[in-house]
Design an enzyme around this catalytic site. Structure first.
Site, PDB file in Angstrom:
ATOM      1  N   ASP A 194       0.833  -1.198   0.000  1.00 23.40           N
ATOM      2  CA  ASP A 194       0.000   0.000   0.000  1.00 23.40           C
ATOM      3  C   ASP A 194       0.873   1.256   0.000  1.00 23.40           C
ATOM      4  O   ASP A 194       2.014   1.221   0.469  1.00 23.40           O
ATOM      5  CB  ASP A 194      -0.861   0.072   1.270  1.00 23.40           C
TER       6      ASP A 194
HETATM    7  N1  URA Z   1      -1.105  -6.000   3.970  1.00 25.39           N
HETATM    8  C1  URA Z   1      -1.620  -4.737   3.965  1.00 25.39           C
HETATM    9  O1  URA Z   1      -2.648  -4.475   4.570  1.00 25.39           O
HETATM   10  N2  URA Z   1      -0.959  -3.799   3.267  1.00 25.39           N
HETATM   11  C2  URA Z   1       0.198  -4.038   2.605  1.00 25.39           C
HETATM   12  O2  URA Z   1       0.761  -3.119   2.002  1.00 25.39           O
HETATM   13  C3  URA Z   1       0.715  -5.342   2.629  1.00 25.39           C
HETATM   14  C4  URA Z   1       0.039  -6.307   3.316  1.00 25.39           C
END
Ligand code: URA
Length: 238
Positions: A107
């Site tokens: 993310d």
């Molecule tokens: N899980 C999440 O919630 N975000 C990420 O970026 C990776 C794994």
């Protein structure tokens, strides 16, 4: 040994410019085959014999890069999505064909270990649910974790909204009341945040330290390393 390829096509695919640019490089005498200036751009060559400006070709069998993704950048090729991870990389890599892409995504608000490659088979190898490769995250939370959370995550019964199957068993270590290390062997959309959210906990920071046998080590945020191609295949075989 890989099969011979047309010199101008090879150079273009590895990001040395268009085919026309590659022809110009040859004309200028900057391309050598086993040390001898290449006479024509349409010769069939072995990548290992080619140099440009005295340098061997960069990762002719596939590029594998480990990036320390900083916060605030998006894993996308679309400039409309703001600052992109690809802005951190050398322009030549972005001209390669097939294109360099991330192996899964982190993310925008997650930092840490991100792999990139231009080899579809390597992406598959690293993301296939059949390989169960461990991914290790560190998270900080907005409140104390309940003591039974490790058992709940380990049970393999945690059901996330809009998912047909429960999450695979995950290993949760409580490092401090609001600081966790979580090891997952699958990669669902926003999985870490959704697992904690399912128990009323909000993830405030999230950072990935390991993917398969690879770790971030002391690589600073925004920096990257090219990995040997052996690293692409030393994960458990499919
Ligand atoms: N899980 C999440 O919630 N975000 C990420 O970026 C990776 C794994």
């Amino acid at each position: 040994m890989s099969s011979p390829r047309r010199l101008d096509q090879l150079l273009a695919a590895l990001g040395y410019g268009s085919r026309r640019d590659a022809q110009a490089l040859v004309k200028a005498g900057r391309v050598r085959l086993s040390g001898v200036p290449a006479s024509r751009a349409d010769l069939r060559v072995q990548p290992a014999e080619v140099t440009v400006d005295g340098q061997p070709l960069e990762a002719p069998d596939g590029l594998l890069v480990l990036l320390h993704k900083p916060l605030g950048l998006t894993c996308s090729h679309n400039p409309a999505e703001g600052d992109l991870i690809y802005d951190l990389l050398p322009p030549r890599w972005l001209q390669r064909s097939p294109a360099l892409t991330s192996v899964g995504r982190l993310d925008k608000d997650t930092s840490g270990l991100l792999l990139l490659t231009d080899r579809g088979d390597w992406v598959h190898r690293w993301t296939s649910p059949r390989t169960h490769l461990p991914k290790i995250y560190e998270a900080t939370l907005d409140r104390d974790m309940p003591a039974d959370l490790p058992a709940l995550f380990a049970a393999g019964t945690l059901q996330l909204r809009n998912e047909p199957h429960p999450c695979q068993p995950a290993q949760l270590e409580i490092l401090a009341p609001r600081h966790a290390r979580l090891t997952l062997t699958e990669g669902r959309y926003h999985q870490v945040r959704r697992m904690f959210a399912s128990q009323g906990l909000h993830v405030e920071t999230l950072h990935r330290t390991h993917f398969g046998h690879l770790s971030l080590g002391d690589l600073p945020p925004g920096q990257y390393r090219v990995l040997p191609s052996a690293d692409a295949v030393t994960s458990p075989p499919l």
